[in-house]
Design an enzyme around this catalytic site. Sequence first.
Site, PDB file in Angstrom:
ATOM      1  N   LYS A  73       0.876  -1.168   0.000  1.00 45.34           N
ATOM      2  CA  LYS A  73       0.000   0.000   0.000  1.00 45.34           C
ATOM      3  C   LYS A  73       0.914   1.218   0.000  1.00 45.34           C
ATOM      4  O   LYS A  73       1.567   1.514   1.007  1.00 45.34           O
ATOM      5  CB  LYS A  73      -0.910  -0.005   1.235  1.00 45.34           C
ATOM      6  CG  LYS A  73      -1.800   1.219   1.312  1.00 45.34           C
ATOM      7  CD  LYS A  73      -2.561   1.308   2.624  1.00 45.34           C
ATOM      8  CE  LYS A  73      -3.077   2.718   2.817  1.00 45.34           C
ATOM      9  NZ  LYS A  73      -3.752   2.894   4.102  1.00 45.34           N
ATOM     10  N   GLY A  80      -8.160   9.227   8.977  1.00 41.65           N
ATOM     11  CA  GLY A  80      -8.531   9.399  10.373  1.00 41.65           C
ATOM     12  C   GLY A  80      -9.579  10.453  10.632  1.00 41.65           C
ATOM     13  O   GLY A  80      -9.957  10.686  11.783  1.00 41.65           O
ATOM     14  N   ALA A 126      -9.320   5.483   3.321  1.00 34.33           N
ATOM     15  CA  ALA A 126      -9.206   6.649   4.197  1.00 34.33           C
ATOM     16  C   ALA A 126     -10.475   7.492   4.228  1.00 34.33           C
ATOM     17  O   ALA A 126     -11.114   7.714   3.204  1.00 34.33           O
ATOM     18  CB  ALA A 126      -8.035   7.540   3.814  1.00 34.33           C
ATOM     19  N   GLY A 127     -10.782   7.941   5.421  1.00 32.98           N
ATOM     20  CA  GLY A 127     -11.857   8.911   5.611  1.00 32.98           C
ATOM     21  C   GLY A 127     -13.200   8.316   5.970  1.00 32.98           C
ATOM     22  O   GLY A 127     -14.086   9.030   6.423  1.00 32.98           O
ATOM     23  N   ASN A 141      -9.687   1.826   9.214  1.00 34.84           N
ATOM     24  CA  ASN A 141      -8.941   1.511  10.429  1.00 34.84           C
ATOM     25  C   ASN A 141      -9.524   2.246  11.631  1.00 34.84           C
ATOM     26  O   ASN A 141     -10.147   1.669  12.500  1.00 34.84           O
ATOM     27  CB  ASN A 141      -7.456   1.844  10.234  1.00 34.84           C
ATOM     28  CG  ASN A 141      -6.565   1.332  11.360  1.00 34.84           C
ATOM     29  OD1 ASN A 141      -5.372   1.158  11.188  1.00 34.84           O
ATOM     30  ND2 ASN A 141      -7.100   1.041  12.541  1.00 34.84           N
ATOM     31  N   THR A 142      -9.375   3.579  11.619  1.00 35.95           N
ATOM     32  CA  THR A 142      -9.794   4.377  12.763  1.00 35.95           C
ATOM     33  C   THR A 142     -11.280   4.181  13.077  1.00 35.95           C
ATOM     34  O   THR A 142     -11.668   4.149  14.254  1.00 35.95           O
ATOM     35  CB  THR A 142      -9.523   5.873  12.491  1.00 35.95           C
ATOM     36  OG1 THR A 142      -8.197   5.998  11.974  1.00 35.95           O
ATOM     37  CG2 THR A 142      -9.639   6.695  13.750  1.00 35.95           C
TER      38      THR A 142
END
Lengths: 65, 257
Positions: free
Chosen positions: B95, B156, B183-184, B205-206
């Site tokens: 990645k 994040g 992301a996001g 993830n977050t």
Amino acid sequence: MQIIVNDETKRISGRFLSDILIELGYGESKVATAIDGVFVPRSARSGRELQEGARLEILAPMQGG
Amino acid sequence: MRAYGTELASPLMLGTALYDSPAVLAASVKAARPGAVTVSLRRESAGEQAGQAFWELVRGLEVPVLPNTAGCHTVREAVTTAQMAREVFDTDWIKLEVIGQGDLLQPDVFALVEAARILTEEGFKVFPYTTEDLVVAERLLRAGCELLMPWGAPIGSGRGLNNVFGLRALRAHFPEIPMVIDAGIGRPSHAVTAFELGYDAILINTAVAKAGDPVSMAEAFRLACEVGRLASEADPMEERDMAVPSTPTLGKAVFAS
């Protein structure tokens, strides 16, 4: 001689990367190495000699996103 | 989703960072049943062994790993990190992140394209973290990438899909290219929207790790991916500006006033 390991100055007696990793306590740890910003594969460690002041990066698996 | 010839078991990719404990990470992965988990590399002092313990945990999850180049700001850093990751994690998947702007963790797309070209030539299968920019996407494909990972919003931030128009245009422009929203994404509803827009997978993830109950949220995202994918395959109706009655008007009673 002195080298810089992960940004810390270390005094070591070995000259070859494979010996230095053992001397620093990494032994059989699953780590990857780079000298002066250039990747050094595991297979090349025993033949790779470090110079005074060389910058050695030792990286291990870590959580990532 | 197929990634470089490999069919992922799930269109959900899950990051392994920011969990309160290894046990919560492991339980979240079990609940999410992801097609891949992302991992990274960091400095470790001898004797610390945190990295070795983490690696043992990840291996036990029996999920394909996707190493990242998080934190890299230059082509050289990213290429070296990718080379190191390939050896440690024994995979040619990477990645690719090259960060150009610290506040938004926005990709440096110029360095990204260059790093992607170098890594592809070295045999890597590059998963580029990019923006929704069409021209950058075209350059990444020309550099050898076989899939794209545009951001939904800054890493994040949990803001979801900031530029739906741009993401829709990107999807439409490269209909055959596997695409992952990376992301996001903050909520399962964002994930559903990503699939409804035609995206093939999401990477989060977050949103899971920082939920009040990460394991439940992991399951919620697993279900959201199923919902979104089913909905996408079912060909949603077009939006209209005006109302159209769904109940037939023919035969309607007429009551004198």
